[in-house]
Enzyme design. Structure first.
Site, PDB file in Angstrom:
ATOM      1  N   CYS A 131       0.815  -1.223   0.000  1.00  0.00           N
ATOM      2  CA  CYS A 131       0.000   0.000   0.000  1.00  0.00           C
ATOM      3  C   CYS A 131       0.849   1.274   0.000  1.00  0.00           C
ATOM      4  CB  CYS A 131      -0.935   0.008   1.196  1.00  0.00           C
ATOM      5  SG  CYS A 131      -1.952  -1.462   1.285  1.00  0.00           S
ATOM      6  N   HIS A 274      -3.615   6.856   3.839  1.00  0.00           N
ATOM      7  CA  HIS A 274      -4.008   5.558   3.286  1.00  0.00           C
ATOM      8  C   HIS A 274      -5.402   5.217   3.804  1.00  0.00           C
ATOM      9  CE1 HIS A 274      -4.051   1.568   1.863  1.00  0.00           C
ATOM     10  NE2 HIS A 274      -3.869   0.993   3.043  1.00  0.00           N
ATOM     11  N   ASN A 304     -10.528  -0.579   0.963  1.00  0.00           N
ATOM     12  CA  ASN A 304      -9.072  -0.443   0.918  1.00  0.00           C
ATOM     13  C   ASN A 304      -8.583  -0.903  -0.455  1.00  0.00           C
ATOM     14  OD1 ASN A 304      -6.307  -0.674   1.168  1.00  0.00           O
ATOM     15  ND2 ASN A 304      -6.355  -1.756   3.134  1.00  0.00           N
TER      16      ASN A 304
HETATM   17  O1  UT7 Z   1      -3.803  -1.752   3.854  1.00  0.00           O
HETATM   18  C1  UT7 Z   1      -2.972  -2.363   4.791  1.00  0.00           C
HETATM   19  C2  UT7 Z   1      -3.340  -2.029   6.146  1.00  0.00           C
HETATM   20  N1  UT7 Z   1      -4.512  -2.736   6.607  1.00  0.00           N
HETATM   21  C3  UT7 Z   1      -5.047  -2.323   7.734  1.00  0.00           C
HETATM   22  O2  UT7 Z   1      -4.565  -1.355   8.263  1.00  0.00           O
HETATM   23  C4  UT7 Z   1      -6.181  -3.087   8.386  1.00  0.00           C
HETATM   24  C5  UT7 Z   1      -5.957  -3.087   9.876  1.00  0.00           C
HETATM   25  N2  UT7 Z   1      -6.919  -3.820  10.672  1.00  0.00           N
HETATM   26  C6  UT7 Z   1      -8.226  -3.477  10.777  1.00  0.00           C
HETATM   27  O3  UT7 Z   1      -8.689  -2.587  10.104  1.00  0.00           O
HETATM   28  C7  UT7 Z   1      -9.072  -4.180  11.808  1.00  0.00           C
HETATM   29  O4  UT7 Z   1      -8.242  -4.935  12.659  1.00  0.00           O
HETATM   30  C8  UT7 Z   1     -10.161  -5.105  11.202  1.00  0.00           C
HETATM   31  C9  UT7 Z   1     -11.254  -4.263  10.559  1.00  0.00           C
HETATM   32  C10 UT7 Z   1      -9.562  -6.043  10.189  1.00  0.00           C
HETATM   33  C11 UT7 Z   1     -10.811  -5.948  12.304  1.00  0.00           C
HETATM   34  O5  UT7 Z   1     -11.327  -5.105  13.319  1.00  0.00           O
HETATM   35  P1  UT7 Z   1     -11.114  -5.476  14.869  1.00  0.00           P
HETATM   36  O6  UT7 Z   1     -11.807  -4.477  15.670  1.00  0.00           O
HETATM   37  O7  UT7 Z   1      -9.629  -5.617  15.052  1.00  0.00           O
HETATM   38  O8  UT7 Z   1     -11.889  -6.825  14.980  1.00  0.00           O
HETATM   39  P2  UT7 Z   1     -11.346  -8.249  15.427  1.00  0.00           P
HETATM   40  O9  UT7 Z   1     -10.406  -8.792  14.419  1.00  0.00           O
HETATM   41  O10 UT7 Z   1     -10.880  -8.148  16.838  1.00  0.00           O
HETATM   42  O11 UT7 Z   1     -12.667  -9.100  15.428  1.00  0.00           O
HETATM   43  C12 UT7 Z   1     -13.650  -8.901  16.411  1.00  0.00           C
HETATM   44  C13 UT7 Z   1     -14.740  -9.918  16.164  1.00  0.00           C
HETATM   45  C14 UT7 Z   1     -14.252 -11.343  16.047  1.00  0.00           C
HETATM   46  O12 UT7 Z   1     -15.200 -12.163  16.676  1.00  0.00           O
HETATM   47  P3  UT7 Z   1     -14.884 -12.838  18.102  1.00  0.00           P
HETATM   48  O13 UT7 Z   1     -13.666 -13.662  17.871  1.00  0.00           O
HETATM   49  O14 UT7 Z   1     -14.659 -11.679  19.017  1.00  0.00           O
HETATM   50  O15 UT7 Z   1     -16.122 -13.613  18.368  1.00  0.00           O
HETATM   51  C15 UT7 Z   1     -14.284 -11.600  14.578  1.00  0.00           C
HETATM   52  O16 UT7 Z   1     -14.469 -12.940  14.250  1.00  0.00           O
HETATM   53  O17 UT7 Z   1     -15.404  -9.610  14.926  1.00  0.00           O
HETATM   54  C16 UT7 Z   1     -15.452 -10.774  14.139  1.00  0.00           C
HETATM   55  N3  UT7 Z   1     -15.403 -10.400  12.750  1.00  0.00           N
HETATM   56  C17 UT7 Z   1     -16.497 -10.105  12.031  1.00  0.00           C
HETATM   57  N4  UT7 Z   1     -17.793 -10.078  12.353  1.00  0.00           N
HETATM   58  C18 UT7 Z   1     -18.664  -9.734  11.403  1.00  0.00           C
HETATM   59  C19 UT7 Z   1     -14.316 -10.261  11.969  1.00  0.00           C
HETATM   60  N5  UT7 Z   1     -14.676  -9.873  10.738  1.00  0.00           N
HETATM   61  C20 UT7 Z   1     -16.035  -9.774  10.757  1.00  0.00           C
HETATM   62  C21 UT7 Z   1     -17.004  -9.428   9.796  1.00  0.00           C
HETATM   63  N6  UT7 Z   1     -18.301  -9.404  10.169  1.00  0.00           N
HETATM   64  N7  UT7 Z   1     -16.661  -9.082   8.527  1.00  0.00           N
END
Ligand code: UT7
Length: 347
Positions: A131, A274, A304
């Protein structure tokens, strides 16, 4: 892992490059026609518009058509940038393409775009910096123009990430989209208000190479049936760790480039970060103590788009009149590698 990404400090003697002199002469962008909304994703994986919107800020993303490749998307953005710059494809000396989703390993997508737009006099190559590639590429071209080696460079960030996403993995498939942005660089024209590129900061840290990437399909983990069945040829990300590193790196890189150019955030008219997650951008806003209005965002409509994200946002901000002659614009990026970069341009 350290809590804060250690950003390397430039040595005291690091050449700063001549301030100004190389300008963005034109910008362009292209988004494929097909819109995929959060509601569409609800039919593919167990997710909800509410989750995606609140956790990422994304409402919809564009998906390339069948037969529409990374090079086609990039060429469409490039044509618009050339038109705005008033430069013909034949006048382009250098094409640098930033992409994590090239048409193929080789030849370079830059060569494929060269053919599509008819830039027969250009030297062409791809930049692999995920990116962050668009700003890396601009910085390299700037030095070639500044040194007198070339006159005009065409820099393109283009992605077809929809082809690399595991559409059964809700952790990643809701995040990415397709699109391209481009910029034509050249010497600052007579009478132009802004001085052009005022300063840049770039850095990388391979210690974190495992947190975001595509593990399979290369020489380390070739495309065997077993690897393919495990979907190792798709994007894998440790979301939380990536989030934390993105906030740290983009905040530090913004501060560093302001330091290098002797500016403060008050001098900046528009910040183009970004576009990965609205919560990352909110955290940077808080740390830099900048009002929301200074940030340009299109993430809600694009998702993204990797190396294309800041390139598309730059073009949209420019065409919407968010950037005016003489304005100072701060762009800041972060990506797999890890890689990060920041740049101040006086328009
Ligand atoms: O371009 C390169 C750079 N990329 C980035 O900078 C992305 C960086 N990361 C992020 O933007 C975030 O970490 C995410 C959007 C990917 C995830 O957000 P988060 O607040 O870190 O969520 P998480 O991974 O802690 O997930 C929380 C919960 C999980 O469920 P449990 O384990 O707590 O029951 C996930 O399974 O949300 C669940 N989950 C979803 N639920 C519904 C993960 N993806 C989804 C989804 N829909 N699409």
């Amino acid at each position: 892992m350290p809590a804060n990404l250690p950003l390397p400090k430039p040595p005291e003697s690091a050449p700063a490059g001549r301030v100004g002199g190389v300008s963005v002469l034109g910008t362009g962008s292209y988004l494929p026609a097909r819109v995929m909304t959060n509601a569409d994703l609800e039919k593919i994986v167990e997710t909800s518009d509410e989750w995606i919107t609140s956790r990422t800020g994304i409402k919809e993303r564009r998906i390339a058509a069948e037969g529409e490749h990374t090079s086609d998307i990039g060429a469409a953005a490039a044509r618009k940038a050339l038109e705005q710059a008033g430069i013909t494809a034949g006048e382009v000396d250098l094409i640098l393409v930033a992409t994590a989703s090239p048409d193929m390993f080789f030849p370079a997508t830059a060569c494929l775009i060269q053919r599509l737009i008819g830039a027969s006099g250009a030297t062409c190559m791809d930049i692999s910096a995920a990116c962050s590639g668009f700003l890396y590429a601009i910085e390299m071209a700037r030095h070639m123009i500044d040194g007198g080696a070339i006159r005009y460079a065409l820099i393109i960030g283009t992605e077809k990430l929809s082809a690399l996403v595991d559409w059964s993995d809700r952790n990643t498939c809701v995040l990415f989209g397709d699109g391209a942005g481009a910029a034509v660089l050249g010497r600052r024209p007579e009478g132009r208000a802004g001085r052009g590129i005022l300063g840049t900061f770039m850095g990388s840290d391979g210690e974190y190479s495992q947190i975001l990437g595509i593990p399979g399909g290369g020489t380390r983990c070739p495309t065997t049936r077993e690897n393919f069945d495990q979907k190792l040829n798709t994007i894998k990300m440790l979301g939380k760790e990536t989030f934390k590193q993105a906030v740290n790196a983009m905040t530090s890189a913004s501060i560093e480039v302001l330091d290098r150019t002797g500016l403060t955030v008050d001098d900046i008219a528009c910040i183009i970060p970004h576009q990965a997650n609205v919560r990352i951008i909110d955290a940077i806003k808080d740390r830099l103590k900048v009002p929301s209005e200074k940030f340009f965002m299109n993430l809600d409509r694009t998702g993204n788009t990797g190396a294309a994200a800041v390139a598309i946002a730059l073009d949209e901000a420019h065409r919407e009149g968010r950037i005016r002659p003489g304005d100072k614009v701060l762009m800041v990026v972060f990506g797999s590698g890890l890689t990060w970069a920041s740049m101040v341009v006086e328009w």
